[in-house]
Scaffold this active site. Structure first.
Site, short mmCIF file in Angstrom:
data_model
loop_
_atom_site.label_atom_id
_atom_site.label_comp_id
_atom_site.label_asym_id
_atom_site.label_seq_id
_atom_site.Cartn_x
_atom_site.Cartn_y
_atom_site.Cartn_z
N ARG A 6 -12.86 24.56 26.49
CA ARG A 6 -12.81 24.27 27.92
C ARG A 6 -14.18 24.55 28.51
O ARG A 6 -14.81 25.57 28.16
CB ARG A 6 -11.74 25.16 28.56
CG ARG A 6 -11.37 24.75 29.96
CD ARG A 6 -10.15 25.51 30.44
NE ARG A 6 -10.05 25.45 31.89
CZ ARG A 6 -9.41 24.51 32.56
NH1 ARG A 6 -8.79 23.56 31.91
NH2 ARG A 6 -9.38 24.51 33.87
N HIS B 173 -21.42 26.48 18.35
CA HIS B 173 -21.17 25.03 18.34
C HIS B 173 -21.43 24.51 16.93
O HIS B 173 -22.44 24.87 16.32
CB HIS B 173 -22.09 24.33 19.35
CG HIS B 173 -21.83 22.87 19.43
ND1 HIS B 173 -20.71 22.34 20.06
CD2 HIS B 173 -22.51 21.81 18.93
CE1 HIS B 173 -20.72 21.03 19.94
NE2 HIS B 173 -21.81 20.68 19.25
N ARG C 224 -10.98 23.77 38.14
CA ARG C 224 -11.72 24.59 37.17
C ARG C 224 -12.29 25.87 37.76
O ARG C 224 -12.25 26.93 37.13
CB ARG C 224 -12.85 23.77 36.54
CG ARG C 224 -12.33 22.69 35.63
CD ARG C 224 -13.45 21.95 34.95
NE ARG C 224 -12.91 20.87 34.16
CZ ARG C 224 -12.39 21.01 32.94
NH1 ARG C 224 -12.37 22.20 32.37
NH2 ARG C 224 -11.89 19.99 32.30
N GLU D 214 -20.99 29.30 10.36
CA GLU D 214 -20.66 29.77 11.72
C GLU D 214 -20.29 31.25 11.68
O GLU D 214 -20.71 32.03 12.53
CB GLU D 214 -19.48 28.98 12.30
CG GLU D 214 -19.80 27.54 12.63
CD GLU D 214 -18.62 26.86 13.34
OE1 GLU D 214 -17.97 27.48 14.19
OE2 GLU D 214 -18.34 25.69 13.02
N GLY E 85 -24.15 23.86 31.98
CA GLY E 85 -24.08 22.54 31.33
C GLY E 85 -23.18 22.61 30.10
O GLY E 85 -22.67 23.68 29.75
N ASP F 199 -24.86 28.24 29.74
CA ASP F 199 -25.18 27.98 31.15
C ASP F 199 -24.13 27.01 31.67
O ASP F 199 -23.14 26.74 30.99
CB ASP F 199 -26.63 27.47 31.29
CG ASP F 199 -26.85 26.15 30.57
OD1 ASP F 199 -25.86 25.50 30.18
OD2 ASP F 199 -28.02 25.76 30.41
N ASN G 140 -21.86 31.18 22.91
CA ASN G 140 -20.95 30.18 22.34
C ASN G 140 -21.44 29.80 20.95
O ASN G 140 -22.63 29.90 20.66
CB ASN G 140 -20.96 28.93 23.24
CG ASN G 140 -20.04 27.83 22.72
OD1 ASN G 140 -18.91 28.10 22.31
ND2 ASN G 140 -20.51 26.59 22.73
N ASN H 218 -13.43 32.16 13.89
CA ASN H 218 -14.67 32.83 14.32
C ASN H 218 -14.36 34.19 14.95
O ASN H 218 -15.09 35.15 14.73
CB ASN H 218 -15.47 31.95 15.29
CG ASN H 218 -16.35 30.96 14.55
OD1 ASN H 218 -17.34 31.34 13.94
ND2 ASN H 218 -15.96 29.68 14.59
C1 GAR Z 1 -15.48 25.97 15.42
O1 GAR Z 1 -15.96 25.03 14.48
C2 GAR Z 1 -16.37 26.01 16.64
O2 GAR Z 1 -17.73 25.87 16.34
C3 GAR Z 1 -15.87 24.81 17.41
O3 GAR Z 1 -14.47 24.88 17.27
C4 GAR Z 1 -14.15 25.49 16.02
C5 GAR Z 1 -13.22 26.65 16.28
O4 GAR Z 1 -12.77 27.20 15.09
N1 GAR Z 1 -16.28 24.86 18.76
C6 GAR Z 1 -16.63 23.77 19.44
O5 GAR Z 1 -16.58 22.64 18.98
C7 GAR Z 1 -17.09 24.03 20.88
N2 GAR Z 1 -17.75 22.89 21.40
P1 GAR Z 1 -12.08 28.62 15.06
O6 GAR Z 1 -10.99 28.58 16.15
O7 GAR Z 1 -11.50 28.74 13.70
O8 GAR Z 1 -13.12 29.65 15.35
#
Ligand code: GAR
Length: 203
Positions: free
Chosen positions: A92, A110, A66, A175, A144, A142, A108, A14
């Site tokens: 994290r 997801h 944290r 994504e 959460g 946020d 972010n 990403n």
């Molecule tokens: C992606 O699928 C992203 O959406 C997910 O980790 C992957 C990272 O891929 N993130 C989560 O699950 C966050 N909760 P990348 O390192 O190739 O971008």
């Protein structure tokens, strides 16, 4: 010019998609000023180094403090005049220290249609649940877990013969598109946050 800090923990696809789309002019008025990782061996850091982007790593292993950890991040970012933090596979949970320091300036991605399947292994959760459609969500962060206001979502079909890998790959393609669209809208000043709602202006 919007200065972006991209936070990664692993592969970094990403991050790479954002970088390519900035270079191509698909995302305008932005530069990636720094890539941060909690994992010093994150593969994505190699892309940053070869693109000449500065990196910061603060190992998070064995760090249960944290809030203190996030304060170190805030201090480390101070010199970069960061306008926007993009969490891109940053595995994290961020604390209110960071969220408040960058209010409505952390986003972010997801790999599920939130609020379904938050947390880890979202694609496997979706498969196990038996949904017919899944996708990805870009949202403001946020304090959460995966709960902040939704900026945009993209859907993909889920097929009977999907595995976690095939579904993850189909979602990942979306994504890369969704994250760039969201950052471009942010940089153009077109995202208006009001409570839980994000209004996209001029669209
Ligand atoms: C992606 O699928 C992203 O959406 C997910 O980790 C992957 C990272 O891929 N993130 C989560 O699950 C966050 N909760 P990348 O390192 O190739 O971008």
């Amino acid at each position: 010019m919007i200065n972006i800090a991209v936070f990664i923990s692993g592969r970094g696809s990403n991050f790479l998609a954002l970088l390519k789309n900035i270079e191509k002019g698909i995302i305008q008025n932005c530069r990636i000023a720094v890539v941060f990782s909690n994992n010093p061996s994150a593969k994505g850091l190699e892309y940053a180094v070869s693109a000449g982007i500065e990196i910061i790593t603060i190992p998070s292993k064995n760090r249960s403090d944290r809030a203190e950890y996030d304060k170190e991040i805030i201090n480390a970012l101070a010199e970069y005049n960061i306008d926007l933090i993009c969490l891109a596979g940053y595995m994290r949970i961020v604390t209110s220290e960071l969220v408040e320091a960058y209010e409505n300036r952390i986003i972010n991605i997801h790999p599920a249609l939130l609020p379904s399947f938050s947390g880890l292994h979202a694609q496997k959760q979706a498969l196990d649940y038996g949904v017919k459609v899944s996708g990805c969500t870009v949202h403001f962060v946020d304090s959460g877990m995966d709960t902040g206001p939704v900026i945009l979502q993209k859907t993909v079909p889920v097929y009977d013969n999907d595995t976690e890998d095939t579904l993850s790959a189909r979602i990942l393609e979306q994504e890369h598109i969704a994250y760039s669209e969201a950052v471009a809208l942010y940089a153009a000043g077109k995202l208006q946050v009001s409570g839980r709602k994000v209004k996209i202006l001029d669209k």
